[in-house]
Design a protein around this motif. Structure first.
Motif: not given
Length: 156
Positions: A4, A25, A154
């Protein structure tokens, strides 16, 4: 290792009249292949990003609303730029805690990775989904697997 970007990240509509920030996020990123999304985007599918409403803020510009009626009868507010018409986010009927951001409106889209595909029964025949994509023939009733797949992705 995280895949990310550093948050917050910014985005906006095509003409620049609407700007927003995403402070954390997303909960998940997915594609939708329903015929309604095909019509709304003029393409084979739409991308969607579920985010907490508290992590999303429109910082500039005026949004207009078009109320889409889903096949289920649910009214789904579509928020779009009043100037250029780009759809920036949708308010899902499931509650006020989240919004569905249209991630193509982010300034940097390089980190996007749809972990699921909805409505695959109406996907265009030429669309090839990666093997690790969760697939749903229609709309999922439980988003927990999508959110878990996103968290797993992620973390790389």
């Amino acid at each position: 290792m995280s895949r990310l970007p550093a948050f917050p990240v910014a985005g906006g509509c095509a003409c620049g009249a609407v700007r927003y920030v995403l402070k954390a996020s997303p909960l998940g990123v997915y594609s939708c292949h329903c015929t309604e999304c095909q019509s709304l985007t003029g393409s084979a599918f739409s991308l969607a990003m579920s985010v907490l409403r508290s992590d999303f803020e429109v910082t500039q510009g005026a949004l207009s609303t078009w109320m889409r009626t889903a096949d289920s009868g649910a009214k789904i507010p579509q928020r779009f730029c009043s100037t250029c018409g780009v759809r920036v986010f949708t308010e899902p009927p499931g509650g006020p805690h989240s919004v569905t951001l249209r991630p193509g409106t982010l300034d940097d889209t390089s980190w996007l990775h749809p972990v699921a595909a909805f409505w695959t029964r109406s996907a265009q025949a030429w669309v090839a989904l990666p093997a690790d994509t969760l697939t749903y023939e229609t709309q999922p009733t439980d988003y927990a697997p999508v959110m878990k797949a996103w968290r797993d992705w992620t973390q790389g």
